[in-house]
Design a protein around this motif. Structure first.
Motif, PDB file in Angstrom:
ATOM      1  N   THR A 178     -99.701  99.615  19.455  1.00 36.57           N
ATOM      2  CA  THR A 178    -100.086 100.656  18.500  1.00 36.57           C
ATOM      3  C   THR A 178    -100.086 100.120  17.070  1.00 36.57           C
ATOM      4  OG1 THR A 178     -97.790 101.485  18.514  1.00 36.57           O
ATOM      5  CG2 THR A 178     -99.389 102.604  19.942  1.00 36.57           C
ATOM      6  N   GLU A 179     -99.167  99.215  16.778  1.00 40.83           N
ATOM      7  CA  GLU A 179     -99.157  98.612  15.446  1.00 40.83           C
ATOM      8  C   GLU A 179    -100.404  97.771  15.215  1.00 40.83           C
ATOM      9  OE1 GLU A 179     -95.457  96.528  15.315  1.00 40.83           O
ATOM     10  OE2 GLU A 179     -94.308  98.290  14.681  1.00 40.83           O
ATOM     11  N   LYS A 180    -100.853  97.078  16.250  1.00 39.81           N
ATOM     12  CA  LYS A 180    -102.089  96.285  16.133  1.00 39.81           C
ATOM     13  C   LYS A 180    -103.294  97.205  15.927  1.00 39.81           C
ATOM     14  CE  LYS A 180    -105.053  92.860  16.543  1.00 39.81           C
ATOM     15  NZ  LYS A 180    -105.222  92.171  17.844  1.00 39.81           N
ATOM     16  N   ILE A 181    -103.323  98.330  16.605  1.00 41.96           N
ATOM     17  CA  ILE A 181    -104.419  99.280  16.412  1.00 41.96           C
ATOM     18  C   ILE A 181    -104.424  99.792  14.971  1.00 41.96           C
ATOM     19  CG2 ILE A 181    -105.372 101.526  17.077  1.00 41.96           C
ATOM     20  CD1 ILE A 181    -104.256 101.011  19.895  1.00 41.96           C
ATOM     21  N   SER A 182    -103.247 100.100  14.440  1.00 41.63           N
ATOM     22  CA  SER A 182    -103.154 100.595  13.058  1.00 41.63           C
ATOM     23  C   SER A 182    -103.673  99.559  12.062  1.00 41.63           C
ATOM     24  CB  SER A 182    -101.702 100.959  12.720  1.00 41.63           C
ATOM     25  OG  SER A 182    -101.271 102.068  13.470  1.00 41.63           O
ATOM     26  N   LEU A 185    -107.456  99.485  12.198  1.00 44.18           N
ATOM     27  CA  LEU A 185    -108.087 100.596  11.484  1.00 44.18           C
ATOM     28  C   LEU A 185    -108.152 100.326   9.987  1.00 44.18           C
ATOM     29  CD1 LEU A 185    -106.601 103.770  13.220  1.00 44.18           C
ATOM     30  CD2 LEU A 185    -108.820 102.686  13.612  1.00 44.18           C
ATOM     31  N   THR A 186    -107.099  99.721   9.440  1.00 47.13           N
ATOM     32  CA  THR A 186    -107.093  99.376   8.016  1.00 47.13           C
ATOM     33  C   THR A 186    -108.216  98.401   7.696  1.00 47.13           C
ATOM     34  OG1 THR A 186    -104.695  99.710   7.859  1.00 47.13           O
ATOM     35  CG2 THR A 186    -105.731  98.373   6.149  1.00 47.13           C
ATOM     36  N   HIS A 187    -108.375  97.389   8.538  1.00 44.70           N
ATOM     37  CA  HIS A 187    -109.432  96.399   8.326  1.00 44.70           C
ATOM     38  C   HIS A 187    -110.824  97.026   8.481  1.00 44.70           C
ATOM     39  CE1 HIS A 187    -106.418  93.430   7.976  1.00 44.70           C
ATOM     40  NE2 HIS A 187    -106.193  93.222   9.269  1.00 44.70           N
ATOM     41  N   ILE A 188    -110.971  97.921   9.461  1.00 43.44           N
ATOM     42  CA  ILE A 188    -112.262  98.560   9.684  1.00 43.44           C
ATOM     43  C   ILE A 188    -112.657  99.418   8.481  1.00 43.44           C
ATOM     44  CG2 ILE A 188    -113.424 100.364  11.026  1.00 43.44           C
ATOM     45  CD1 ILE A 188    -112.049  99.228  13.509  1.00 43.44           C
TER      46      ILE A 188
END
Length: 224
Positions: A178-182, A185-188
């Motif tokens: 979940t931390e990797k997904i977060s 999202l910041t990069h996207i």
């Protein structure tokens, strides 16, 4: 959204057949209601022994249901988590499909508002998985986001989460995901601001299997 999910009652024999497939057609004994239901919305198959399996409806005939499974989970014993991970997976898939082969924005017809909506849904799912929002707050925010998402078809989500309360405890192995997904999202979001759309596809592709991993890790932690 539906007030109650559509529950479809099967004979034990037909339930066993359905439970070993990811899509197909099955005759039913009776339905919990006769209200309209949107294609691909959640349905719950049930038998006389209390077993249940979460699927998606494709079509309904006089005495048959055509169904499919979005995430292809063999073990669907925890319905609330599957609902949340389906939202997560569908939003990731949408962003992947819309940014595939697209190199620049705004010179394309990229559905930018829907992509932002999908980003917010992913963020909401992650917050719920990490315990940062309650199940009630999740459904409230999901309802608001769905109102602005033309591709939304999981209308029974709120009804399922109301009937099957959220009690998920995230294992440590899932916190990494979940931390990797977060971070993704910041990069996207940064890429959307600077128009670097091709990088978005690469970023979202790197996490597209995470909904499956999240469920697999959770199931492994449950007592046998």
């Amino acid at each position: 959204m539906r007030d109650m999910p559509l529950k479809i009652f099967l004979s034990d024999t037909e339930f066993n057949k359905m439970n070993h497939s990811f899509s197909g057609t099955v005759p039913f004994l009776y339905l919990s209601d006769d209200k309209p239901i949107k294609r691909f919305d959640f349905i719950i198959f049930a038998d006389t022994n209390g077993r249940e399996r979460l699927m998606h409806i494709l079509d309904k005939e006089q005495n048959k249901i055509h169904y499919t499974s979005y995430l292809d989970f063999h073990d669907s014993g925890y319905l609330p988590l599957i609902v949340v991970l389906t939202h997560l997976a569908e939003s990731i898939t949408y962003i992947r499909s819309e940014t595939s082969g697209v190199t620049r924005y705004p010179s394309t017809n990229l559905p930018i508002q829907t992509i932002y909506c999908k980003i917010h849904i992913i963020e909401l799912c992650v917050n719920l998985l990490e315990g940062k929002v309650s199940g009630t707050k999740f459904t409230e925010q999901l309802r608001n986001l769905a109102a602005h998402d033309d591709s939304y078809f999981f209308e029974s989500s709120e009804a399922i989460l109301r009937q099957y309360p959220w009690t998920y405890q995230q294992p440590d192995s899932n916190k990494i995901l979940t931390e990797k997904i977060s971070r993704t999202l910041t990069h996207i979001t940064e890429c959307l601001k600077n128009g670097n759309i091709q990088t978005i596809w690469n970023l979202i592709y790197a996490v597209h299997n995470f909904p499956f991993f999240l469920y697999r890790n959770f199931v492994r932690m449950q007592p046998s």
